[in-house]
Design a protein around this motif. Structure first.
Motif, short mmCIF file in Angstrom:
data_model
loop_
_atom_site.label_atom_id
_atom_site.label_comp_id
_atom_site.label_asym_id
_atom_site.label_seq_id
_atom_site.Cartn_x
_atom_site.Cartn_y
_atom_site.Cartn_z
N PHE A 125 11.10 2.42 0.76
CA PHE A 125 10.72 1.90 2.08
C PHE A 125 9.56 0.92 1.97
N GLY A 126 8.54 1.28 1.19
CA GLY A 126 7.38 0.41 1.02
C GLY A 126 7.76 -0.93 0.43
N GLU A 127 8.62 -0.91 -0.58
CA GLU A 127 9.03 -2.17 -1.21
C GLU A 127 9.87 -3.02 -0.27
N ILE A 128 10.75 -2.39 0.48
CA ILE A 128 11.56 -3.15 1.45
C ILE A 128 10.64 -3.79 2.50
N LEU A 129 9.70 -3.03 3.03
CA LEU A 129 8.75 -3.56 4.02
C LEU A 129 7.94 -4.71 3.41
N ARG B 138 5.82 15.21 -1.57
CA ARG B 138 5.18 15.49 -0.28
C ARG B 138 3.96 14.60 -0.12
N GLY B 139 3.64 14.30 1.13
CA GLY B 139 2.46 13.52 1.43
C GLY B 139 2.79 12.06 1.69
N GLY B 140 1.85 11.36 2.30
CA GLY B 140 2.05 9.95 2.59
C GLY B 140 3.30 9.72 3.42
N MET B 141 3.98 8.65 3.14
CA MET B 141 5.21 8.31 3.87
C MET B 141 6.38 9.23 3.50
N PHE B 142 6.23 10.03 2.44
CA PHE B 142 7.29 10.99 2.10
C PHE B 142 7.46 12.04 3.20
N GLU B 143 6.47 12.16 4.08
CA GLU B 143 6.60 13.09 5.21
C GLU B 143 7.56 12.54 6.27
N ALA C 29 0.83 -1.20 0.00
CA ALA C 29 0.00 0.00 0.00
C ALA C 29 0.87 1.26 0.00
N ILE C 30 1.92 1.27 0.81
CA ILE C 30 2.85 2.40 0.84
C ILE C 30 3.51 2.57 -0.53
N ASN C 31 3.94 1.47 -1.11
CA ASN C 31 4.61 1.49 -2.41
C ASN C 31 3.69 2.05 -3.49
#
Length: 151
Positions: free
Chosen positions: A113-117, A100-105, A76-78
């Motif tokens: 990060f999303g793909e690693i997770l 900006r926005g989402g996990m970029f904050e 979802a993050i990715n």
């Protein structure tokens, strides 16, 4: 289980079709990435279909559930981060823009990060040495790319 993870993750095949014009990818880089994905898909599929043995209640095991949730949250993050990156510039705009926005904050490479997770969740859900090896490769490859992008 393995097929599900990889088929759902195949949105990576769709993302390149959605992005606007950008820097072209060198052919050699494309071929190396393709070979890595084909080999890794084969390795993961072969490992899970021929060698991994799970008890009958594995899908209810906290290890599987935690890994599946990690994979789902990472994906979802990715996907959300890819959406933000695709929409950074208006048509015809050039130049660097900070997402900006989402996990970029919280992290400068939210897509990485999303793909690693995602793949560490996969490794936890599958509990195989091959899935852990893939998660570690993802960490080292995308971690170095994230560091370059951050700088």
């Amino acid at each position: 289980c393995n097929s599900f993870f990889f088929l759902v993750h195949c949105r990576a095949l769709i993302f390149p079709l959605l992005i606007r014009e950008g820097k072209p990818t060198p052919f050699f880089t494309f071929v190396l990435a393709l070979l890595f994905c084909v080999y890794n898909g084969y390795l993961q599929g072969r490992s899970l279909s021929n060698y991994a043995k799970y008890p009958s209640g594995w899908l209810k095991d906290p290890c599987f559930i935690t890994g599946f949730i990690g994979w789902l949250v990472g994906m979802a993050i990715n996907i959300h981060s890819d959406h933000i990156l695709r929409n950074l510039r208006k048509p015809g705009e050039t130049g660097y823009k900070i997402p900006r926005g989402g996990m970029f904050e919280y992290v400068s490479g939210a897509n990485f990060f999303g793909e690693i997770l995602e793949w560490f969740g996969f490794a936890l859900a599958c509990c195989t040495i091959e899935s852990l090896a893939f998660a570690l490769c993802t960490l080292f490859i995308l971690g170095s790319r994230a560091k370059q992008h951050h700088q």
